[in-house]
Design an enzyme around this catalytic site. Structure first.
Site, short mmCIF file in Angstrom:
data_model
loop_
_atom_site.label_atom_id
_atom_site.label_comp_id
_atom_site.label_asym_id
_atom_site.label_seq_id
_atom_site.Cartn_x
_atom_site.Cartn_y
_atom_site.Cartn_z
N LYS A 115 0.82 -1.22 0.00
CA LYS A 115 0.00 0.00 0.00
C LYS A 115 0.85 1.26 0.00
CE LYS A 115 -4.44 -1.52 1.79
NZ LYS A 115 -5.51 -1.26 2.74
N LYS A 199 -4.07 -10.95 -5.98
CA LYS A 199 -5.34 -11.08 -5.25
C LYS A 199 -6.40 -10.12 -5.78
CE LYS A 199 -6.03 -8.75 -1.54
NZ LYS A 199 -6.31 -8.07 -0.29
N LYS A 202 -10.78 -4.85 -3.60
CA LYS A 202 -11.89 -3.93 -3.83
C LYS A 202 -11.42 -2.55 -4.25
CE LYS A 202 -13.39 -4.29 0.97
NZ LYS A 202 -12.28 -4.12 1.92
P1 TYM Z 1 -10.48 -6.46 3.96
O1 TYM Z 1 -11.58 -5.48 4.14
O2 TYM Z 1 -9.39 -6.18 3.01
O3 TYM Z 1 -11.07 -7.86 3.57
C1 TYM Z 1 -12.11 -8.45 4.35
C2 TYM Z 1 -11.97 -9.97 4.33
O4 TYM Z 1 -12.03 -10.46 3.00
C3 TYM Z 1 -10.90 -11.29 2.75
N1 TYM Z 1 -10.50 -11.12 1.34
C4 TYM Z 1 -10.34 -12.12 0.47
N2 TYM Z 1 -10.50 -13.45 0.58
C5 TYM Z 1 -10.28 -14.21 -0.52
N3 TYM Z 1 -9.89 -13.69 -1.72
C6 TYM Z 1 -9.72 -12.36 -1.87
N4 TYM Z 1 -9.36 -11.85 -3.05
C7 TYM Z 1 -9.95 -11.51 -0.75
N5 TYM Z 1 -9.89 -10.17 -0.56
C8 TYM Z 1 -10.22 -9.96 0.73
C9 TYM Z 1 -9.83 -10.81 3.69
O5 TYM Z 1 -8.88 -11.82 3.94
C10 TYM Z 1 -10.63 -10.45 4.92
O6 TYM Z 1 -10.87 -11.60 5.70
N6 TYM Z 1 -7.42 -6.20 7.84
C11 TYM Z 1 -8.72 -6.66 7.45
C12 TYM Z 1 -9.85 -6.07 8.24
C13 TYM Z 1 -9.76 -6.26 9.72
C14 TYM Z 1 -9.88 -7.46 10.43
C15 TYM Z 1 -9.78 -7.11 11.81
C16 TYM Z 1 -10.03 -8.78 10.06
C17 TYM Z 1 -9.60 -5.26 10.63
N7 TYM Z 1 -9.62 -5.78 11.87
C18 TYM Z 1 -9.85 -8.08 12.81
C19 TYM Z 1 -10.11 -9.73 11.07
C20 TYM Z 1 -10.01 -9.39 12.42
C21 TYM Z 1 -8.90 -6.26 5.99
O7 TYM Z 1 -8.29 -5.42 5.47
O8 TYM Z 1 -9.89 -6.87 5.40
#
Ligand code: TYM
Length: 337
Positions: A115, A199, A202
């Site tokens: 990032k 990957k 969004k």
């Molecule tokens: P975020 O918002 O990027 O993504 C949310 C969840 O979706 C999963 N994910 C995917 N899984 C499979 N293939 C993909 N292409 C893909 N893109 C996203 C992510 O692995 C995630 O589970 N850091 C986290 C948010 C967060 C969080 C937490 C998660 C903040 N605090 C505490 C768990 C526990 C994040 O950026 O997710």
């Protein structure tokens, strides 16, 4: 006497529209887990602001994500659904853990490297982006979560959380449960349709990159038909980087259908080429998302109902989080208020 349910927590950023990667890697398993675990699911707006956000859009996206959660099958009677910033303990524990977080650990995080590389000048990279995993650790540790259902890209953040929790427990006595990552067998890493070696994300600008959960059927079909494949014909699962596009389409099909790899390959044994595969993946995606989209379009017109769910969810979350925070404050030597 029955043993208490194990607790899980997870979160999604309201920083864009949710993709089928978010659904297959995270949300789908959150729904399945709510029968068995004591679940806390949050919309992590404090994380979203680690990169610039438009305030009006952020507010809209936060409600949109809440509506998608419920449309996808999360039941507010079974899981606490809440907005991270509504529970102030997250920011407080985030700060306390920041004071324990070694910079070297943070600089090693792949997400920070990726990032920050995108933001050309160092001056425009917020310190929040570097400290992002510490806030994530606070989210998880506040709930004494034993497991965290996430996609594969969050593995490193989970390791960091475990390390930080162990460091705290070592310095101040047993305070936190050490959590495990809970990563699905299928769909943990959905790749970009236009970049099958990266990957699906969004926040990627290209139109051909991601299928969003709210995309209309004709948009989904168009995107799937444009998915990058290769010049061969074999429709088989494969680790060969050359075949990453086909492998990704088969994985999407498998995750939505719930079939075994063998059954998926058998479905395409008589296909006339990648066109047939793409059509089938588009159709199963459209049909799987259809009921969720219908439900979403009803819910999004009921902001009062959604806000009520978030309010109740935050109250449930506070009851658990404030208790942990009080223990943390005591253990580190803060005078009680
Ligand atoms: P975020 O918002 O990027 O993504 C949310 C969840 O979706 C999963 N994910 C995917 N899984 C499979 N293939 C993909 N292409 C893909 N893109 C996203 C992510 O692995 C995630 O589970 N850091 C986290 C948010 C967060 C969080 C937490 C998660 C903040 N605090 C505490 C768990 C526990 C994040 O950026 O997710």
């Amino acid at each position: 006497m029955s043993t208490p349910k194990k607790r899980i927590l997870s979160g999604i950023q309201p920083s864009g529209s949710l993709t089928i990667g978010n659904y297959l890697g995270a949300l789908k398993q959150w729904v399945a887990r709510q029968e068995v675990y004591d679940c806390f699911y949050c919309i992590v707006d404090l994380h979203a602001i680690t990169v610039p956000q438009d305030p009006t859009e952020l507010r809209e996206k936060t409600r949109e994500v809440a509506a998608i959660f419920i449309a996808a099958g999360l039941d507010p009677q079974k899981a606490a659904i809440f907005v991270q910033s509504h529970v102030t303990a997250h920011a407080e524990l985030g700060w306390i853990l920041t004071c324990l977080a070694p910079l070297g650990w943070l600089y090693r995080m792949t997400q920070f490297k990726d990032k920050s590389a995108k933001q050309a000048q160092e001056e425009s990279i917020g310190a929040g982006l570097l400290n992002y995993p510490t806030l994530m650790a606070a989210d998880i540790l506040l709930y004494q979560s034993s497991a965290v259902p996430v996609g594969d890209d969050q593995r490193q953040h989970l390791e960091y959380t475990r390390d930080l929790a162990q460091r705290f427990n070592h310095l101040y006595g047993d305070t936190f449960t050490i959590p495990e990552a809970m990563i699905p067998e299928i769909g943990a890493r959905i790749m970009g349709l236009d970049t099958p070696l990266a990957k699906m994300s969004k926040s990627e600008a290209s139109e051909a990159h991601a299928v969003f959960m709210l995309d209309a059927p004709e948009v989904i079909r168009k995107k799937m038909m444009r998915a990058v494949t290769d010049s061969g014909r074999d429709i088989l699962f494969s680790d060969d980087p050359e075949k990453a596009g086909v492998n990704n389409l088969l994985t999407i099909y498998q995750a939505f259908s719930g079939k075994t790899r063998e059954a998926v390959e058998a479905d395409f044994a008589n296909a006339r080429g990648y066109g047939d595969l793409k059509k089938a993946v588009a159709e199963i995606t459209v049909e799987s998302l259809r009921p969720m989209q219908e439900e979403y379009h009803k819910l999004i017109h009921e902001p009062g109902y959604l806000d009520g769910i978030l309010r109740d969810g935050a109250a449930q979350a506070r009851a658990v989080a404030d208790k942990t925070l009080a223990t943390v404050k005591h253990n580190i030597g803060f005078l009680a208020s």
